[in-house]
Design a protein around this motif. Structure first.
Motif, PDB file in Angstrom:
ATOM      1  N   THR A  33       0.854  -1.192   0.000  1.00 28.28           N
ATOM      2  CA  THR A  33       0.000   0.000   0.000  1.00 28.28           C
ATOM      3  C   THR A  33       0.889   1.241   0.000  1.00 28.28           C
ATOM      4  O   THR A  33       2.019   1.202   0.495  1.00 28.28           O
ATOM      5  CB  THR A  33      -0.921   0.015   1.225  1.00 28.28           C
ATOM      6  OG1 THR A  33      -0.123  -0.021   2.411  1.00 28.28           O
ATOM      7  CG2 THR A  33      -1.864  -1.179   1.214  1.00 28.28           C
ATOM      8  N   PRO A  34       0.419   2.380  -0.544  1.00 29.28           N
ATOM      9  CA  PRO A  34       1.303   3.525  -0.769  1.00 29.28           C
ATOM     10  C   PRO A  34       1.776   4.239   0.490  1.00 29.28           C
ATOM     11  O   PRO A  34       2.855   4.843   0.475  1.00 29.28           O
ATOM     12  CB  PRO A  34       0.454   4.463  -1.637  1.00 29.28           C
ATOM     13  CG  PRO A  34      -0.959   4.051  -1.382  1.00 29.28           C
ATOM     14  CD  PRO A  34      -0.910   2.588  -1.124  1.00 29.28           C
ATOM     15  N   TYR A  35       1.010   4.210   1.595  1.00 31.38           N
ATOM     16  CA  TYR A  35       1.380   5.021   2.753  1.00 31.38           C
ATOM     17  C   TYR A  35       1.993   4.193   3.881  1.00 31.38           C
ATOM     18  O   TYR A  35       3.143   4.377   4.251  1.00 31.38           O
ATOM     19  CB  TYR A  35       0.167   5.806   3.249  1.00 31.38           C
ATOM     20  CG  TYR A  35      -0.344   6.791   2.237  1.00 31.38           C
ATOM     21  CD1 TYR A  35       0.397   7.924   1.910  1.00 31.38           C
ATOM     22  CD2 TYR A  35      -1.543   6.571   1.558  1.00 31.38           C
ATOM     23  CE1 TYR A  35      -0.044   8.817   0.950  1.00 31.38           C
ATOM     24  CE2 TYR A  35      -1.996   7.465   0.602  1.00 31.38           C
ATOM     25  CZ  TYR A  35      -1.252   8.589   0.307  1.00 31.38           C
ATOM     26  OH  TYR A  35      -1.694   9.466  -0.647  1.00 31.38           O
ATOM     27  N   ARG A  91       2.184  -4.993   2.908  1.00 27.55           N
ATOM     28  CA  ARG A  91       2.238  -5.967   1.817  1.00 27.55           C
ATOM     29  C   ARG A  91       0.919  -6.752   1.728  1.00 27.55           C
ATOM     30  O   ARG A  91       0.317  -7.077   2.755  1.00 27.55           O
ATOM     31  CB  ARG A  91       3.395  -6.935   2.031  1.00 27.55           C
ATOM     32  CG  ARG A  91       4.769  -6.292   1.861  1.00 27.55           C
ATOM     33  CD  ARG A  91       5.865  -7.210   2.368  1.00 27.55           C
ATOM     34  NE  ARG A  91       5.819  -7.325   3.832  1.00 27.55           N
ATOM     35  CZ  ARG A  91       6.657  -8.076   4.545  1.00 27.55           C
ATOM     36  NH1 ARG A  91       7.592  -8.794   3.938  1.00 27.55           N
ATOM     37  NH2 ARG A  91       6.560  -8.119   5.867  1.00 27.55           N
ATOM     38  N   TYR A  92       0.526  -7.022   0.491  1.00 30.47           N
ATOM     39  CA  TYR A  92      -0.686  -7.820   0.295  1.00 30.47           C
ATOM     40  C   TYR A  92      -0.527  -8.672  -0.978  1.00 30.47           C
ATOM     41  O   TYR A  92       0.194  -8.294  -1.904  1.00 30.47           O
ATOM     42  CB  TYR A  92      -1.928  -6.929   0.197  1.00 30.47           C
ATOM     43  CG  TYR A  92      -1.920  -5.959  -0.976  1.00 30.47           C
ATOM     44  CD1 TYR A  92      -2.541  -6.277  -2.170  1.00 30.47           C
ATOM     45  CD2 TYR A  92      -1.290  -4.717  -0.872  1.00 30.47           C
ATOM     46  CE1 TYR A  92      -2.545  -5.401  -3.243  1.00 30.47           C
ATOM     47  CE2 TYR A  92      -1.283  -3.832  -1.941  1.00 30.47           C
ATOM     48  CZ  TYR A  92      -1.915  -4.170  -3.117  1.00 30.47           C
ATOM     49  OH  TYR A  92      -1.906  -3.293  -4.178  1.00 30.47           O
ATOM     50  N   SER A 120       3.164 -12.221   6.384  1.00 29.83           N
ATOM     51  CA  SER A 120       3.864 -10.970   6.077  1.00 29.83           C
ATOM     52  C   SER A 120       2.895  -9.790   6.087  1.00 29.83           C
ATOM     53  O   SER A 120       3.219  -8.699   6.568  1.00 29.83           O
ATOM     54  CB  SER A 120       4.576 -11.068   4.722  1.00 29.83           C
ATOM     55  OG  SER A 120       3.645 -11.251   3.662  1.00 29.83           O
ATOM     56  N   MET A 121       1.689  -9.993   5.567  1.00 26.50           N
ATOM     57  CA  MET A 121       0.692  -8.934   5.583  1.00 26.50           C
ATOM     58  C   MET A 121       0.297  -8.605   7.024  1.00 26.50           C
ATOM     59  O   MET A 121       0.188  -7.433   7.410  1.00 26.50           O
ATOM     60  CB  MET A 121      -0.535  -9.334   4.775  1.00 26.50           C
ATOM     61  CG  MET A 121      -1.604  -8.226   4.691  1.00 26.50           C
ATOM     62  SD  MET A 121      -2.962  -8.629   3.559  1.00 26.50           S
ATOM     63  CE  MET A 121      -3.721 -10.010   4.424  1.00 26.50           C
ATOM     64  N   GLN A 149       2.752  -3.594  12.523  1.00 26.95           N
ATOM     65  CA  GLN A 149       3.719  -2.505  12.575  1.00 26.95           C
ATOM     66  C   GLN A 149       3.039  -1.161  12.342  1.00 26.95           C
ATOM     67  O   GLN A 149       3.371  -0.161  12.982  1.00 26.95           O
ATOM     68  CB  GLN A 149       4.829  -2.723  11.541  1.00 26.95           C
ATOM     69  CG  GLN A 149       5.946  -1.687  11.594  1.00 26.95           C
ATOM     70  CD  GLN A 149       6.642  -1.654  12.937  1.00 26.95           C
ATOM     71  OE1 GLN A 149       6.829  -2.684  13.578  1.00 26.95           O
ATOM     72  NE2 GLN A 149       7.029  -0.465  13.375  1.00 26.95           N
ATOM     73  N   ALA A 150       2.081  -1.130  11.412  1.00 28.27           N
ATOM     74  CA  ALA A 150       1.353   0.114  11.138  1.00 28.27           C
ATOM     75  C   ALA A 150       0.560   0.551  12.368  1.00 28.27           C
ATOM     76  O   ALA A 150       0.492   1.747  12.693  1.00 28.27           O
ATOM     77  CB  ALA A 150       0.428  -0.071   9.947  1.00 28.27           C
TER      78      ALA A 150
END
Length: 208
Positions: free
Chosen positions: A6-8, A12-13, A27-28, A34-35
């Motif tokens: 995702t840009p911001y 990962r997806y 991983s996603m 973390q976000a």
């Protein structure tokens, strides 16, 4: 499996396949965690940004036609010492006109003040309230607003200033007031609507 971000938050997806592996979901999920941690840290840091509010409760004499620096005598709040982002008080009674930055930051500054007109204000009257950086007496480091009473008006003439400043450690802001009009003066600052300067940290240099 191809993964995109995702840009911001750069989460990962899975992309471009109908087959999703456990590692892809892991991983996603790690990126989402973390976000969330980063968002929580930002919220905690913002809640620690210091605020300060000082006033001139006793009347202060203001000479006609002179930009006068207000000397504060009352501290309603000074959260600087309790803020890990400021790590120091803004107000020091040894320099009662100043709110001094204990750390680099961006602040929103709100200043208000009133002047008591003891006689008709006159057609050319003016009340000015400004916030000034490091003792400045003129733009660009003095910012504020002006107000004019009706020419026959008496009593309190008040106005306010809302400004934003990027400060280095040791920079200071002051509240300055000015008036002119028919009375010879000097006139006093209002005690019911006392001169007040409030600052709130809104950003740090890394994001300013």
């Amino acid at each position: 499996m191809t993964m995109r971000k995702t840009p911001y938050q750069r989460i990962r997806y899975p992309w471009a396949s109908d087959t999703v592996s456990a590692a892809d979901l892991q991983s996603m999920g790690a990126d989402v965690d973390q976000a969330l941690v980063q968002t929580l840290n930002m919220a905690n840091n913002f809640s620690k940004m210091a605020t300060v509010l000082v006033q001139r409760v006793a009347a202060q004499s203001l000479t006609k036609g002179t930009l006068t620096t207000v000397s504060f005598d009352t501290v309603q709040r000074d959260g600087g010492a309790n803020s890990p982002l400021a790590n120091g008080a803004w107000y020091n009674s040894a320099s009662p006109t100043r709110l001094t930055a204990p750390a680099p930051c961006v602040v929103l500054a709100s200043g208000v003040g009133g002047v008591n007109f003891t006689a008709a204000a006159g057609s050319g009257n003016c009340v000015q309230v400004t916030v000034a950086l490091n003792g400045a007496t003129a733009a660009p480091n003095v910012q504020g607003s002006k107000y004019a009473l009706a020419s026959t008006g008496t009593g309190v003439g008040a106005t306010s200033a809302l400004t934003m400043w990027k400060l280095a450690t040791g920079d200071y802001l002051e509240l300055k007031m000015y008036w002119t009009g028919t009375p010879a003066g000097p006139l006093n600052t209002d005690t019911t609507f006392p001169p007040t300067l409030a600052l709130m940290m809104v950003a740090l240099p890394s994001v300013a």
